[in-house]
Write a protein that holds these residues in place. Structure first.
Motif, PDB file in Angstrom:
ATOM      1  N   TYR A  10       5.989  -2.049   0.474  1.00  0.00           N
ATOM      2  CA  TYR A  10       5.898  -0.845  -0.363  1.00  0.00           C
ATOM      3  C   TYR A  10       5.270  -1.092  -1.736  1.00  0.00           C
ATOM      4  CZ  TYR A  10       7.719   2.142   3.220  1.00  0.00           C
ATOM      5  OH  TYR A  10       7.824   2.857   4.389  1.00  0.00           O
ATOM      6  N   ASN A  11       4.801  -2.321  -1.964  1.00  0.00           N
ATOM      7  CA  ASN A  11       3.960  -2.535  -3.154  1.00  0.00           C
ATOM      8  C   ASN A  11       2.559  -2.017  -2.892  1.00  0.00           C
ATOM      9  OD1 ASN A  11       5.917  -3.920  -4.703  1.00  0.00           O
ATOM     10  ND2 ASN A  11       5.612  -5.697  -3.375  1.00  0.00           N
ATOM     11  N   LYS A  12       2.281  -1.778  -1.615  1.00  0.00           N
ATOM     12  CA  LYS A  12       0.945  -1.295  -1.241  1.00  0.00           C
ATOM     13  C   LYS A  12       0.927   0.225  -1.243  1.00  0.00           C
ATOM     14  CE  LYS A  12      -0.425  -5.140   1.713  1.00  0.00           C
ATOM     15  NZ  LYS A  12      -0.653  -5.542   3.096  1.00  0.00           N
ATOM     16  N   SER A  13      -0.241   0.779  -1.538  1.00  0.00           N
ATOM     17  CA  SER A  13      -0.383   2.236  -1.595  1.00  0.00           C
ATOM     18  C   SER A  13      -0.452   2.825  -0.181  1.00  0.00           C
ATOM     19  CB  SER A  13      -1.673   2.593  -2.334  1.00  0.00           C
ATOM     20  OG  SER A  13      -2.773   2.143  -1.557  1.00  0.00           O
ATOM     21  N   LEU A  14      -0.330   4.136  -0.108  1.00  0.00           N
ATOM     22  CA  LEU A  14      -0.459   4.829   1.183  1.00  0.00           C
ATOM     23  C   LEU A  14      -1.842   4.565   1.794  1.00  0.00           C
ATOM     24  CD1 LEU A  14       0.404   6.860   3.374  1.00  0.00           C
ATOM     25  CD2 LEU A  14      -0.310   8.697   1.835  1.00  0.00           C
ATOM     26  N   GLU A  15      -2.855   4.504   0.930  1.00  0.00           N
ATOM     27  CA  GLU A  15      -4.224   4.238   1.426  1.00  0.00           C
ATOM     28  C   GLU A  15      -4.303   2.857   2.083  1.00  0.00           C
ATOM     29  OE1 GLU A  15      -3.640   5.621  -1.666  1.00  0.00           O
ATOM     30  OE2 GLU A  15      -4.154   7.553  -0.769  1.00  0.00           O
ATOM     31  N   ASP A  16      -3.694   1.875   1.414  1.00  0.00           N
ATOM     32  CA  ASP A  16      -3.700   0.505   1.974  1.00  0.00           C
ATOM     33  C   ASP A  16      -2.986   0.470   3.323  1.00  0.00           C
ATOM     34  OD1 ASP A  16      -4.998  -0.416  -0.233  1.00  0.00           O
ATOM     35  OD2 ASP A  16      -3.194  -1.180  -1.226  1.00  0.00           O
ATOM     36  N   ILE A  17      -1.850   1.152   3.383  1.00  0.00           N
ATOM     37  CA  ILE A  17      -1.064   1.154   4.631  1.00  0.00           C
ATOM     38  C   ILE A  17      -1.847   1.885   5.734  1.00  0.00           C
ATOM     39  CG2 ILE A  17       1.103   1.953   5.712  1.00  0.00           C
ATOM     40  CD1 ILE A  17       1.383  -0.493   3.794  1.00  0.00           C
ATOM     41  N   THR A  18      -2.524   2.936   5.335  1.00  0.00           N
ATOM     42  CA  THR A  18      -3.339   3.677   6.316  1.00  0.00           C
ATOM     43  C   THR A  18      -4.414   2.757   6.895  1.00  0.00           C
ATOM     44  OG1 THR A  18      -2.914   5.720   5.128  1.00  0.00           O
ATOM     45  CG2 THR A  18      -4.798   5.735   6.617  1.00  0.00           C
ATOM     46  N   GLN A  19      -5.038   1.958   6.034  1.00  0.00           N
ATOM     47  CA  GLN A  19      -6.040   0.993   6.511  1.00  0.00           C
ATOM     48  C   GLN A  19      -5.426  -0.013   7.477  1.00  0.00           C
ATOM     49  OE1 GLN A  19      -9.222   1.169   6.263  1.00  0.00           O
ATOM     50  NE2 GLN A  19      -8.844   3.039   5.097  1.00  0.00           N
ATOM     51  N   GLN A  20      -4.229  -0.423   7.138  1.00  0.00           N
ATOM     52  CA  GLN A  20      -3.519  -1.399   7.985  1.00  0.00           C
ATOM     53  C   GLN A  20      -3.234  -0.792   9.364  1.00  0.00           C
ATOM     54  OE1 GLN A  20      -0.360  -3.067   5.544  1.00  0.00           O
ATOM     55  NE2 GLN A  20       0.237  -4.456   7.192  1.00  0.00           N
ATOM     56  N   VAL A  21      -2.874   0.496   9.371  1.00  0.00           N
ATOM     57  CA  VAL A  21      -2.622   1.187  10.645  1.00  0.00           C
ATOM     58  C   VAL A  21      -3.918   1.255  11.457  1.00  0.00           C
ATOM     59  CG1 VAL A  21      -2.021   3.415  11.708  1.00  0.00           C
ATOM     60  CG2 VAL A  21      -0.656   2.543   9.800  1.00  0.00           C
TER      61      VAL A  21
END
Ligand code: GRF
Length: 187
Positions: A156-167
């Motif tokens: 959760y240190n990562k932004s929603l955008e970063d997590i979206t990329q990870q997905v």
């Protein structure tokens, strides 16, 4: 070689990824992109890859069944239909003609977060894990038998955008691998 069609409405990263997967090329030939949004980026991407396109505008049809009949006629020779960000619910009428042959990718650990904005909802709920599901399509939205899932622990240190990329990264690995496994069993 099995001819398949990909259905998409958006940017098309999954289409590109499936077309470019070297191992998947041994099993399927992605012959057609079906797109219900004439402005979608996926259309250009398909053309660049040499994939034929069938673009239609649902607003030009008075009833859903009218464009579905047109689509069924166009895709009748394809063994599988792969949904990759196709933003339309497939009707029971269409499904009856394609039982067990339509596969979808959904960016959540189904049955969690069916429908839209799944990654955002999981992120806002602070879910420990976020993932991706590949499943057969049935009459229930984002329902149907699950073929494969994969997930990661969210930082959760990562932004929603970063997590979206990870997905998306996960999607690009899981979709082709699941198809390869399915098609291998068929051979
Ligand atoms: C993906 O997140 C997929 O799981 C969902 O729609 C998105 C499509 O992305 N069903 P793209 O158009 O393939 O980039």
């Amino acid at each position: 070689m099995i001819d398949v069609a990909v259905f998409a409405s958006g940017t098309g990263s999954n289409l590109v990824n499936l077309v470019q997967n070297e191992e998947l090329k041994n099993y399927i030939n992605i012959k057609l992109l079906v797109c219900d949004n004439p402005k979608a980026k996926v259309i250009e991407r398909a053309k660049e890859l040499g994939v034929e396109t069938l673009v239609f505008n649902p607003k030009e049809y008075s009833k859903k069944i009218d464009f579905e009949k047109m689509l069924l006629e166009q895709v009748k020779d394809f063994k599988y239909l792969l949904l990759a960000g196709y933003m339309r619910v497939i009707s029971t009428y269409f499904l009856e003609n394609y039982e067990g042959k339509i596969i979808n990718i959904h960016p959540s650990l189904l049955p969690l977060y069916k429908g839209i904005n799944s990654i955002e909802r999981a992120y806002n709920n602070k879910d420990e894990e976020i993932g991706v599901t590949i499943h057969f399509v049935n009459e229930e939205v984002d329902g149907g038998e699950i073929l494969a899932q994969d997930k990661f622990t969210v930082d959760y240190n990562k932004s929603l955008e970063d997590i979206t990329q990870q997905v998306h990264k996960l999607e690009h690995r899981l979709y082709p691998n699941t198809l390869i496994e399915l098609l291998r069993k068929e051979n």
